[in-house]
Enzyme design. Structure first.
Site: not given
Lengths: 414, 264
Positions: B49, B60
């Site tokens: 990815e 995140d």
């Protein structure tokens, strides 16, 4: 100077029962704006908040409790103050201020916070988190948390912590934990990112007490409804005082909660112009501004489709404003909708224009406004000159300026 | 070009889970990202990815935020992301882009899908795109022949899982925990239950990510999932390395350890 007390409000005034129209659709959309762009993990929490709010908004018990808090704790109704000496600089137009600066904690933020703190208790959650820019929403949240015995954590950009040190101290005194956010631009947008990260981690016992009419559905609707009292009162008061509706309503727009709060009751009054004033910072040509609606483009930020300050690849552009509360590169989706539908008009006010209005109101009327609200005051001065001496302009004086003394001392060499 | 289907078929034939590695484009440098991802593939990653660095990565944790910030400071643009995909796809891994929605929205969904397919990408993972808002992206991806991967979470009720899974082609991404990206001491026990709850709603492979950082954890997850997704642990190795060569050696070593884990 003349003032008027508003007549007492009934619970029905607070109910978000769609009497003003303009409610979002089932997906939380105002036209193409709004919706939900968030991690799937948060969807159940947003659904839970939306479902609980739907029940609360038609629950008389809840509304009575909210109403009671607004009267006995927040100090509502707030008065309307006419400012003729200030208005001399506005071409002689009549200017009336909705005095949200006189609420407990000194800004309109208290309205939404009390409503959402009650909602938090209904949700059975014991902890609230919030983002804050100027610190007004943080202080209001810490206040409500103290009042209702909720644990409270406030995320605040490190840059904002510095320029609003007094509010950091107030939050701490009220028992909140203030976490300075040191990533990104270290301002409001980064504080929101960090609050979302906390929420997704602690969502089982935490409510994100969102401070403005932005973010994913249902926040734009909930925050608006809890702030709507401003316009509901003001509309009634101005009719009592002047016998007619104002020609224009002016409010500052960062995320947009005080503006929506005062606009909303006037949306169906087609004769009333609605004007929002964004932070023009050092001037549009410098690129250092927070002109989201007037200079931004449509995108997604903080869970909602709206106008955003972004580059051609969708990266958020850092905003600038002398007022921390307007220093935000996004804006509530309902404002985006009001702009595109033409119902409201948005303009920029530079740091310098806002500071001039700040100083002028202090000297002519003995009222020190928040720098955020000073953008609306500067807008009203321009608007008055445009509309002429027959015009009546209602301005949302969304907060008081005590918190801005540090900035003012530097700016004016006091 | 390696497709997701062939990756998962191969893994199944070998009676193991697939190993999925994440790295943002432009980190540690534009070329360094291709080199690191290639090393990860050589050492056993089946799928890569490539993260599209975004200014407001609200899902995140600190490690990926740090890497993304460096990448943006390096001036990474979408063209660089596409070049990174092109470089990594040459290594033989099925290569996806993981991106927040706004950069795609702004770039144009159809244009993005077309450019990604031309670069050799096989699909996207879109962590903040909900099924309700996914229609334009599903259409554009289908047109370009790209897979679409969406996330389910421990908080997702069964009807949401069904709805999300229906938007997925390629695989379903099961977030192991309620929280942001980042390696943890142990993989949340909720992950296994989530995979079990997801199975009845899809015939696609179900991969688990968030919080996996070593061979032991990879083996644990591989026992019940079709794929194991690791991101922050790779980035940590690169952040801690004194120079590029030792960074490459460190990610290679970690990929080896994880590849061994998914085969246990």
């Amino acid at each position: 100077m003349t003032t008027t007390e508003g007549t007492p409000l009934t619970s029905a005034d607070l109910a978000g029962n769609g009497v003003y129209g303009n409610d979002p659709d089932v997906l939380g959309k105002f036209g193409i704006f709004g919706g939900r762009y968030v991690p799937e993990a948060l969807i159940p929490a947003l659904d839970e908040v939306a479902a609980e709010y739907d029940k609360a908004r038609s629950d008389l018990e809840f509304l009575r409790e909210f109403d009671h808090l607004l009267r006995t704790y927040a100090g509502r109704p707030t008065t309307l103050t006419e400012v003729p000496r200030f208005a001399e600089q506005a071409g002689g137009a009549r200017i009336l201020l909705k005095r949200e600066d006189l609420t407990h904690t000194g800004a309109h933020k208290i309205n939404n916070v009390l409503g959402q703190a009650l909602l938090t208790k209904r949700l059975g959650k014991t902890r609230v988190i919030a983002e804050t820019g100027a610190g007004q929403h943080g202080v209001a949240t810490a206040t409500a948390a103290a009042l209702m015995g909720l644990e409270c954590v406030i995320y605040m950009g490190a840059v904002d912590c510095e320029r609003q040190a007094l509010n950091v101290a107030r939050m701490k005194l009220l028992g909140a934990t203030v976490i300075p956010v040191t990533n990104g631009s270290q301002t409001l947008k980064d504080a929101i990112n960090e609050a979302f990260r906390d929420w997704v981690t602690n969502v089982d016992h935490t409510h994100y007490l969102f401070g403005t009419v932005a973010g994913p559905h249902p926040f734009p609707e909930i925050v608006r409804d809890f702030a709507r009292i401003i316009g509901v009162e003001a509309r009634r008061q101005i009719l009592e005082l002047t016998g007619r509706l104002p020609d224009a309503v002016a409010a500052a727009v960062g995320g947009g909660s005080n503006a929506i709060g005062i606009f909303h009751a006037f949306i169906n009054d087609k004769s009333v112009q609605l004007h929002g004033y964004e932070a023009g910072g050092r001037g549009v040509e410098t690129g250092e501004h927070a002109l989201t609606l007037t200079e931004g483009s449509v995108g997604v930020l903080h869970g909602s489709r709206t106008y955003v300050l972004q580059d051609e690849e969708g990266q958020t552009i850092e905003s600038h404003s002398i007022s921390a509360g307007l220093d935000y590169p996004g804006v509530g989706p309902e404002h985006a909708w009001l702009k595109d539908s033409g119902r409201a008009t948005y303009h920029g006010i530079t740091d310098a224009e806002a500071m001039d209005a700040f100083s002028l109101l202090a000297r002519t009327e003995g009222i020190i406004p928040a720098i955020e609200s000073s953008h609306a005051l500067a807008g009203a001065l321009k608007l008055g000159r445009e509309l002429g001496p027959e015009a009546t302009i209602l301005v949302n004086l969304s907060g008081r300026g005590d918190k801005d003394m540090g900035t003012a001392m530097k700016y004016f060499n006091l | 070009m390696t497709t997701l289907q062939t990756v998962f078929e191969k893994a199944r034939a070998e009676n193991r889970a697939a190993l999925v590695g994440y790295l943002p484009a432009g980190f540690p440098t534009k070329d360094g990202a291709v080199a690191a991802a290639t090393a990860m593939v050589e050492a056993g990653c089946d799928v890569i990815e490539i993260g599209l660095p975004y200014s407001d990565p609200l899902m995140d944790g600190p490690t990926i935020q740090d890497a993304v910030h460096r990448s943006l400071t390096n001036g990474t643009r979408i063209a660089d992301v596409m070049r990174t995909v092109e470089g990594v796809a040459k290594s033989g891994a099925a290569t996806l882009v993981m991106t927040y929605w706004n950069p795609v929205d702004r770039y144009g969904a159809e244009r993005f899908a077309r450019d990604l397919a031309s670069a050799g990408g096989v699909g996207t993972i879109t962590p903040d795109l909900t099924p309700e808002e996914s229609e334009p992206w599903l259409a554009a991806s289908k047109e370009a022949g790209l897979g679409t991967v969406f996330l389910v979470a421990p908080s997702s009720p069964d009807e949401r899982i069904a709805r999300v899974a229906a938007c997925c082609t390629g695989f379903v991404y099961a977030a192991s925990l309620m929280g942001v990206t980042g390696a943890r001491e142990s993989v949340n026990v909720a992950a296994e239950g989530l995979v079990e709850r997801t199975r009845p709603h899809t015939s696609l492979p179900v991969c688990v990510g968030l919080g996996v950082g070593n061979g032991r954890q990879a083996a644990e997850v591989a026992a019940y999932a079709d794929g194991v997704i690791v991101g922050s642990a790779f980035i940590r190795r690169l952040l801690d390395a004194p120079d590029e060569a030792s960074g490459l050696a460190a990610v290679r070593e970690l990929a080896h350890e994880l590849a061994e884990g998914v085969r246990r």
